[in-house]
Motif scaffolding. Sequence first.
Motif, PDB file in Angstrom:
ATOM      1  N   CYS A 124      85.280 -32.097  28.741  1.00 61.31           N
ATOM      2  CA  CYS A 124      86.473 -32.173  29.590  1.00 61.31           C
ATOM      3  C   CYS A 124      86.432 -33.322  30.612  1.00 61.31           C
ATOM      4  CB  CYS A 124      86.707 -30.833  30.299  1.00 61.31           C
ATOM      5  SG  CYS A 124      85.547 -30.514  31.616  1.00 61.31           S
ATOM      6  N   GLY A 125      85.304 -34.058  30.674  1.00 62.37           N
ATOM      7  CA  GLY A 125      85.259 -35.235  31.548  1.00 62.37           C
ATOM      8  C   GLY A 125      84.926 -34.930  33.001  1.00 62.37           C
ATOM      9  N   ASP A 126      84.723 -33.652  33.338  1.00 57.33           N
ATOM     10  CA  ASP A 126      84.405 -33.310  34.723  1.00 57.33           C
ATOM     11  C   ASP A 126      82.953 -33.716  35.042  1.00 57.33           C
ATOM     12  OD1 ASP A 126      85.913 -32.224  36.867  1.00 57.33           O
ATOM     13  OD2 ASP A 126      84.625 -30.458  36.913  1.00 57.33           O
ATOM     14  N   THR A 127      82.636 -33.740  36.336  1.00 56.38           N
ATOM     15  CA  THR A 127      81.283 -34.119  36.766  1.00 56.38           C
ATOM     16  C   THR A 127      80.306 -32.965  36.510  1.00 56.38           C
ATOM     17  OG1 THR A 127      82.279 -35.447  38.493  1.00 56.38           O
ATOM     18  CG2 THR A 127      79.957 -34.907  38.769  1.00 56.38           C
ATOM     19  N   LEU A 128      79.126 -33.299  35.972  1.00 58.09           N
ATOM     20  CA  LEU A 128      78.112 -32.269  35.719  1.00 58.09           C
ATOM     21  C   LEU A 128      77.305 -32.002  36.987  1.00 58.09           C
ATOM     22  CD1 LEU A 128      76.855 -33.461  32.215  1.00 58.09           C
ATOM     23  CD2 LEU A 128      78.568 -31.711  32.739  1.00 58.09           C
ATOM     24  N   VAL A 129      76.909 -30.749  37.162  1.00 52.82           N
ATOM     25  CA  VAL A 129      76.156 -30.373  38.362  1.00 52.82           C
ATOM     26  C   VAL A 129      74.935 -29.531  37.976  1.00 52.82           C
ATOM     27  CG1 VAL A 129      78.197 -30.390  39.862  1.00 52.82           C
ATOM     28  CG2 VAL A 129      77.516 -28.254  38.742  1.00 52.82           C
ATOM     29  N   ILE A 130      74.037 -29.372  38.961  1.00 53.77           N
ATOM     30  CA  ILE A 130      72.895 -28.469  38.798  1.00 53.77           C
ATOM     31  C   ILE A 130      73.324 -27.099  39.320  1.00 53.77           C
ATOM     32  CG2 ILE A 130      70.528 -27.971  39.550  1.00 53.77           C
ATOM     33  CD1 ILE A 130      70.136 -31.020  39.865  1.00 53.77           C
ATOM     34  N   ARG A 131      73.093 -26.056  38.532  1.00 50.80           N
ATOM     35  CA  ARG A 131      73.485 -24.726  38.990  1.00 50.80           C
ATOM     36  C   ARG A 131      72.666 -24.318  40.209  1.00 50.80           C
ATOM     37  NH1 ARG A 131      73.869 -20.581  33.987  1.00 50.80           N
ATOM     38  NH2 ARG A 131      72.666 -19.299  35.423  1.00 50.80           N
ATOM     39  N   LYS A 132      73.344 -23.643  41.160  1.00 54.94           N
ATOM     40  CA  LYS A 132      72.688 -23.233  42.408  1.00 54.94           C
ATOM     41  C   LYS A 132      71.493 -22.324  42.156  1.00 54.94           C
ATOM     42  CE  LYS A 132      74.386 -22.399  46.715  1.00 54.94           C
ATOM     43  NZ  LYS A 132      75.182 -21.681  47.709  1.00 54.94           N
TER      44      LYS A 132
END
Length: 209
Positions: free
Chosen positions: A148-156
């Motif tokens: 979807c092109g969204d920014t990837l993050v590290i899960r909390k």
Amino acid sequence: MNLILLGAPGAGKGTLASYLIEKMGVPSVSTGNILREAIANGTELGQKAKAFMDAGQLVPDSLVIDLLKNRIAQDDCKKGFILDGFPRTIPQAEALDTIASIDCALSLEVPDEVIEGRMTGRRVCLKCGATYHVVNNPPKTEGVCDVCGDTLVIRKDDKPEVVEQRLATYHAQTEPLVAYYEAQGKLKAIDGTQGIHQTEAFAVAALGL
Ligand code: AP5
Ligand code: MG
């Protein structure tokens, strides 16, 4: 087919589910993804769930059972579904037995020592739920979701101290489900340590797809 994916945090349930969605033509239901979405949207459910999730503990059964019931009552689940992260306690499994007929519980076997490396390298898309790993399954463009092109993050909850608590919670509360489904004759177990494609192949063979 109504399928349950069992396994420790980081065993690869979400990764395998995204493959099986295509292969089986049914949706997957991840209670973890639904809860993270509720937190992101600031809903009442999200506010109730947040502290438990951040601490690596389970969200109370009553909240999760209701949300699961509502989700699998939707039309897209009529032809079958893959449950990723539910049930996680014996009361959840007993509640599920009263609302749906389960064909198989597929257990992904991965020892605790392997889990930590998977968690530190995991990157997720909070928008669509896609999961990556910086080494084992990198996105095409670093930090950007292929889907979807969204920014990837590290899960909390992927911080080492929370991962340790999640593993302890898993062994105490969720692992007994292996024996629960074995007693029902529904358990199939596969080795989840052999890389993503090999795990998919083991699952296809175990499920006879
Ligand atoms: P949830 O989101 O379900 O987390 P979890 O069960 O801890 O599992 P993960 O999502 O961390 O791991 P996974 O098995 O999906 O692995 P993945 O495919 O990402 O739940 C989070 C929290 O929500 C819980 O702690 C709880 O608080 C709450 N919650 C949710 N459901 C609940 C319920 N029913 N009741 C109460 N509370 C509930 O893979 C991990 C990494 O490894 C990725 O980077 C991936 O790319 C990589 N990888 C995957 N497979 C392989 C492979 N075969 N080889 C190499 N790398 C691999
Ligand atoms: Mg997951």
